[in-house]
Design an enzyme around this catalytic site. Sequence first.
Site, short mmCIF file in Angstrom:
data_model
loop_
_atom_site.label_atom_id
_atom_site.label_comp_id
_atom_site.label_asym_id
_atom_site.label_seq_id
_atom_site.Cartn_x
_atom_site.Cartn_y
_atom_site.Cartn_z
N HIS A 192 57.75 -26.58 -13.07
CA HIS A 192 56.66 -26.85 -13.85
C HIS A 192 56.98 -27.96 -15.42
O HIS A 192 55.73 -28.92 -15.40
CB HIS A 192 56.31 -25.88 -14.78
CG HIS A 192 56.43 -25.21 -13.69
ND1 HIS A 192 55.63 -23.95 -13.83
CD2 HIS A 192 55.85 -25.12 -12.49
CE1 HIS A 192 55.67 -22.88 -13.24
NE2 HIS A 192 55.30 -23.54 -11.95
N SER A 196 55.24 -30.34 -8.83
CA SER A 196 56.04 -30.45 -7.80
C SER A 196 55.55 -32.34 -7.32
O SER A 196 55.32 -32.91 -7.31
CB SER A 196 55.32 -29.42 -7.00
OG SER A 196 55.69 -29.64 -6.11
N LYS A 219 47.77 -18.78 -0.57
CA LYS A 219 47.89 -19.26 0.18
C LYS A 219 49.52 -18.09 -0.21
O LYS A 219 50.13 -17.86 0.77
CB LYS A 219 48.34 -20.71 -0.01
CG LYS A 219 47.59 -21.51 1.03
CD LYS A 219 48.25 -22.83 0.49
CE LYS A 219 47.26 -23.65 1.52
NZ LYS A 219 47.56 -25.47 0.89
N ASP A 220 49.84 -18.01 -1.60
CA ASP A 220 51.32 -17.47 -1.25
C ASP A 220 51.42 -15.98 -0.76
O ASP A 220 52.26 -15.43 -0.40
CB ASP A 220 51.77 -18.12 -2.74
CG ASP A 220 52.84 -19.10 -3.12
OD1 ASP A 220 52.22 -20.45 -1.89
OD2 ASP A 220 52.62 -19.51 -3.96
#
Length: 373
Positions: A192, A196, A219-220
């Site tokens: 963080h 990324s 998504k996760d």
Amino acid sequence: MLSLVRSNVVDLPTNLSLSYFWCGGFMLSAFLVLQVASGVILSLLYVADSSMSFGCVLSFNDESLFIWMVRYLHIWGVTFIFVLFIVHMGRALYYTSYSKLGVWNVGFILYLAMMVEAFLGYILPWHQMSYWAATVLTSILNSVPLFGGILYKFVVGGFSVTNVTLVRVFSAHVCMAFVILGLSVVHLFYLHLGGSNNPLFVAGGYSDVVLFHSLFTNKDGFVLVCLLWACCFSLLYFPDFVLDVESYIQADPLVTPVSIKPEWYFLAFYAMLRSVESKVGGLILVLLFLFVLWLPSLNKSCCYSLSRQYVFWCIFSMFLLLSYLGACHPEYPYVVISKLASLVLVFLLMLFKCFWVVGGWDGWKKVWSGSLS
């Protein structure tokens, strides 16, 4: 506390181009929490004694359906974690995420710690394969020059693997789990802090961003549900698929199994170790592979180079080949092929890291100075 969670999960600016390959970190965190929770429950029932541990572990199957499921969730959880680790690190290599030093260094230490933790947990049931795998792998320490004998006695607690070793392994296994949780938090902090990586390797991880919630939470969440269904299906329909036959035979120091081999996620390293006649030589080969795997450099993503993609998939193929050879009996021609495959793997990995360096020597200096961390 709520604002900290919100800023790191809900309102976190995230690159819009991240694909499902970037879900690996969250999946690993979720399965790690499941491992710690199931491990705490099992540790309350486990007895670290060489004469009782095997029967204690088998009795988990007779306690209740809940304990049975917790035990097999712990077994299958390790398998899913290492599958996710391979995908996660493979993605990092393919998209050159290792150029972010802070994230990569902590992540690599986390991978090594997880391998140690898995090996310690493999010893605890005290069956034939776990006992002899511990005997073979700890004997490598004894062959290290100068301080090998001292290191071996410190780890094993004597002249061979005994009840003293089992007590030390149990204590280290429990403590290491919380060390891994701490390293995961540090890994997340560096991620963080610098942002990324992304599929196109665009400089600046926070360009073209959206908030993490709700696109990436969906998504996760979707991937996590699919993996949990796969894990539940596996432990209910073929729970013993990842266990060796020797897992139902109590450890006997007087009877050596025909073929000693570790769990599947160690097979590639085991094939490297035994491909060299000298134990020290095999250890050096494994350490060389891990060093080259860790070595950070500044490369473009594989999506910009077809030849680099070929090298990447050759590396992956060599790793799979070594995993297969590690399960084979140590005889001709498997040992010879293992030696050739190990050398080819190390060479291709060096080529992958060093040949496509961006900016030549200046690129190396940028990475090592930490400007990209």
